[in-house]
Scaffold this active site. Structure first.
Site, PDB file in Angstrom:
ATOM      1  N   ILE A  13     -15.922  -6.725   0.216  1.00 51.67           N
ATOM      2  CA  ILE A  13     -16.257  -7.763   1.074  1.00 51.67           C
ATOM      3  C   ILE A  13     -17.442  -8.041   1.256  1.00 51.67           C
ATOM      4  O   ILE A  13     -18.391  -8.971   1.161  1.00 51.67           O
ATOM      5  CB  ILE A  13     -15.382  -7.734   2.329  1.00 51.67           C
ATOM      6  CG1 ILE A  13     -13.784  -7.757   2.001  1.00 51.67           C
ATOM      7  CG2 ILE A  13     -15.551  -9.126   3.166  1.00 51.67           C
ATOM      8  CD1 ILE A  13     -12.684  -7.664   3.163  1.00 51.67           C
ATOM      9  N   TYR A 145      -6.630   4.643  12.184  1.00 54.43           N
ATOM     10  CA  TYR A 145      -7.440   3.474  11.623  1.00 54.43           C
ATOM     11  C   TYR A 145      -7.179   2.232  12.644  1.00 54.43           C
ATOM     12  O   TYR A 145      -8.091   1.714  12.955  1.00 54.43           O
ATOM     13  CB  TYR A 145      -7.063   3.023  10.382  1.00 54.43           C
ATOM     14  CG  TYR A 145      -7.418   2.004   9.790  1.00 54.43           C
ATOM     15  CD1 TYR A 145      -8.801   1.995   9.211  1.00 54.43           C
ATOM     16  CD2 TYR A 145      -6.594   0.641   9.706  1.00 54.43           C
ATOM     17  CE1 TYR A 145      -9.457   0.843   8.750  1.00 54.43           C
ATOM     18  CE2 TYR A 145      -7.101  -0.220   9.032  1.00 54.43           C
ATOM     19  CZ  TYR A 145      -8.626  -0.412   8.353  1.00 54.43           C
ATOM     20  OH  TYR A 145      -9.190  -1.576   8.098  1.00 54.43           O
ATOM     21  N   LYS A 149      -9.873   0.546  14.952  1.00 50.94           N
ATOM     22  CA  LYS A 149     -10.206  -0.889  14.942  1.00 50.94           C
ATOM     23  C   LYS A 149     -10.051  -1.783  16.170  1.00 50.94           C
ATOM     24  O   LYS A 149     -10.923  -2.472  16.598  1.00 50.94           O
ATOM     25  CB  LYS A 149      -9.444  -1.615  13.691  1.00 50.94           C
ATOM     26  CG  LYS A 149      -9.979  -1.247  12.459  1.00 50.94           C
ATOM     27  CD  LYS A 149     -11.264  -1.656  12.022  1.00 50.94           C
ATOM     28  CE  LYS A 149     -11.601  -1.456  10.769  1.00 50.94           C
ATOM     29  NZ  LYS A 149     -13.043  -1.736  10.570  1.00 50.94           N
TER      30      LYS A 149
HETATM   31  C1  UD2 Z   1      -2.976  -3.375   4.618  1.00 49.83           C
HETATM   32  C2  UD2 Z   1      -4.419  -2.915   4.592  1.00 49.83           C
HETATM   33  C3  UD2 Z   1      -4.418  -1.623   5.333  1.00 49.83           C
HETATM   34  C4  UD2 Z   1      -3.884  -2.013   6.813  1.00 49.83           C
HETATM   35  C5  UD2 Z   1      -2.435  -2.684   6.482  1.00 49.83           C
HETATM   36  C6  UD2 Z   1      -2.218  -3.179   8.039  1.00 49.83           C
HETATM   37  C7  UD2 Z   1      -5.345  -3.269   2.351  1.00 49.83           C
HETATM   38  C8  UD2 Z   1      -5.682  -2.736   1.283  1.00 49.83           C
HETATM   39  N1  UD2 Z   1      -4.588  -2.664   3.112  1.00 49.83           N
HETATM   40  O1  UD2 Z   1      -2.070  -2.520   4.083  1.00 49.83           O
HETATM   41  O2  UD2 Z   1      -5.475  -1.143   5.492  1.00 49.83           O
HETATM   42  O3  UD2 Z   1      -4.888  -2.803   7.407  1.00 49.83           O
HETATM   43  O4  UD2 Z   1      -2.722  -3.737   5.980  1.00 49.83           O
HETATM   44  O5  UD2 Z   1      -0.760  -3.544   8.329  1.00 49.83           O
HETATM   45  O6  UD2 Z   1      -5.654  -4.293   2.652  1.00 49.83           O
HETATM   46  N2  UD2 Z   1       2.159  -1.274  -3.008  1.00 49.83           N
HETATM   47  C9  UD2 Z   1       2.754  -1.319  -4.340  1.00 49.83           C
HETATM   48  N3  UD2 Z   1       2.272  -0.616  -5.166  1.00 49.83           N
HETATM   49  C10 UD2 Z   1       0.799  -0.230  -5.065  1.00 49.83           C
HETATM   50  C11 UD2 Z   1       0.281  -0.420  -3.858  1.00 49.83           C
HETATM   51  C12 UD2 Z   1       0.906  -0.892  -2.824  1.00 49.83           C
HETATM   52  O7  UD2 Z   1       4.082  -1.661  -4.268  1.00 49.83           O
HETATM   53  O8  UD2 Z   1       0.422   0.299  -6.283  1.00 49.83           O
HETATM   54  C13 UD2 Z   1       2.713  -2.076  -1.824  1.00 49.83           C
HETATM   55  C14 UD2 Z   1       2.758  -1.395  -0.442  1.00 49.83           C
HETATM   56  O9  UD2 Z   1       3.544  -0.312  -0.274  1.00 49.83           O
HETATM   57  C15 UD2 Z   1       2.879  -2.607   0.558  1.00 49.83           C
HETATM   58  C16 UD2 Z   1       2.291  -3.556  -0.180  1.00 49.83           C
HETATM   59  O10 UD2 Z   1       2.404  -3.480  -1.522  1.00 49.83           O
HETATM   60  O11 UD2 Z   1       4.252  -2.833   0.760  1.00 49.83           O
HETATM   61  C17 UD2 Z   1       0.986  -4.123   0.245  1.00 49.83           C
HETATM   62  O12 UD2 Z   1      -0.153  -2.865   0.132  1.00 49.83           O
HETATM   63  P1  UD2 Z   1      -1.310  -2.830   0.497  1.00 49.83           P
HETATM   64  O13 UD2 Z   1      -1.873  -1.452   0.509  1.00 49.83           O
HETATM   65  O14 UD2 Z   1      -2.084  -3.571  -0.545  1.00 49.83           O
HETATM   66  O15 UD2 Z   1      -1.396  -3.691   2.034  1.00 49.83           O
HETATM   67  P2  UD2 Z   1      -0.770  -3.379   3.104  1.00 49.83           P
HETATM   68  O16 UD2 Z   1      -0.399  -4.568   3.594  1.00 49.83           O
HETATM   69  O17 UD2 Z   1       0.239  -2.383   3.242  1.00 49.83           O
END
Ligand code: UD2
Length: 324
Positions: A13, A145, A149
């Protein structure tokens, strides 16, 4: 010409923001290159890069006493939730202490500042299920984390109310787009998915791992819309001492993401479904009415954003091929 400091300005970003502003303004980037890369930054006479950590008090004091900035964007952080669980003390120094230190340095050294903008996260909402999330929704930070924040964000807005330091904070939902680093398993899921598409186009045998059944949904926001929101919040008078969600107000699940890109490219990404990740939340969605009130309007749906991102990656792939 404005003077702008961006911490974490070599990351995904931060570098996009630095490249955007350096077209017309003087930009200083501080980054320790732990996740970011200098190659993310355009070469521009308006851009000055300093390699260093925001936890280095001497360095920060030197920078902030030498130049009077108009805008400071504090984006430097260890963005990995998993890392914060593994190393809570170390990540606390970067995700919280550096913010507190910056606030003090700004209060004592920056006399022309128009805005200090701090990057917080939708992680502060935790697993409380009510959707969409409004800025005043229940806050339930569940990891070091998210706790850091939220605490940092509170200090940031309080420094406006208590000491008149002009501040705002934003809570990013799931940001995606070019330059997002896919290297860690905890990188943004779209950056990992894009990496797998690139490998597939290069005829490598891969599959994309989906944790769970792929019906989990997120509010994925394209980087260009994030830049629009950051610029609006930094320059609005109504946003002083305020916190804003940055998303699109729409959510989409992982299976749908893959089918959008499959259809666009005319290929099928092989998916391997594995057990759901522990601590994963099922759905996340931003209420963006507050930021909309100061003029924000997302220009990209997830479909148009993904298509732009894929086209950018394809151009880069072709560029790499023609160099060979
Ligand atoms: C996001 C933020 C994290 C935190 C969180 C708060 C990012 C990268 N991460 O996590 O820092 O702020 O929100 O809720 O923005 N997944 C797969 N395969 C992969 C990787 C991920 O299936 O190879 C799934 C993961 O298990 C999840 C979804 O994709 O269900 C989104 O994962 P993410 O890490 O991109 O984002 P998130 O929302 O879990």
């Amino acid at each position: 010409m404005k003077r702008i400091l961006i911490t974490g300005g070599a990351g995904f970003i931060g570098s996009t923001l630095a490249n955007f502003y350096s077209k017309e303004h003087k930009v200083t980037v501080i980054d320790d290159l732990s996740m970011g890369s200098i190659s993310n930054l355009d070469s521009s006479a308006n851009l000055c890069f300093i390699e260093g950590s925001v936890t280095d008090r001497e360095l920060m004091e030197k920078v902030l006493s030498k130049t009077q900035f108009d805008y400071i964007f504090h984006l430097a952080a260890i963005a990995s939730v998993a890392d914060s669980v593994a190393r809570p003390l170390e990540t606390h120094q970067i995700n919280f202490d550096s913010v507190f230190q910056l606030l003090e340095l700004v209060k004592n050294n920056q006399f022309e500042l128009k805005r200090l903008l701090f990057a917080s996260s939708a992680a502060v909402y935790g697993d409380e299920p009510t959707l969409p999330k409004q800025e005043e929704s229940v806050i339930r930070p569940l990891t070091p984390y998210a706790i850091d924040k939220f605490a940092a964000e509170k200090y940031v807005v309080d420094y406006y109310h208590l000491y008149g330091v002009p501040t705002s904070a934003v809570r990013f939902f799931n940001v995606y787009g070019p330059k997002q680093n896919p290297e860690s398993p905890y990188s943004g899921v779209i950056s990992i998915m894009m990496d797998r598409y690139k490998k597939l186009l290069n005829k490598e045998a891969i599959d994309f791992t989906v944790f769970g059944d792929g019906t989990q949904s997120r509010d994925f926001v394209f980087i260009e819309d994030v830049i629009q929101a950051l610029d609006l919040i930094a320059t609005s008078q109504d946003s002083l001492g305020e916190v804003y969600n940055i998303g699109t107000g729409k959510a989409i699940n992982l299976n749908e993401l893959v089918s959008i890109v499959d259809n666009f490219l005319g290929i099928n990404l092989p998916i391997c479904y594995e057990d759901e990740r522990s601590g994963d939340i099922k759905h996340s969605l931003a209420d963006i009415s507050k930021v909309t009130e100061i003029g924000y309007e997302p220009n990209y749906t997830v479909k148009t954003g993904l298509e732009k991102y894929v086209s950018y990656e394809l151009n880069n792939l072709n560029g790499e091929d023609s160099k060979k």
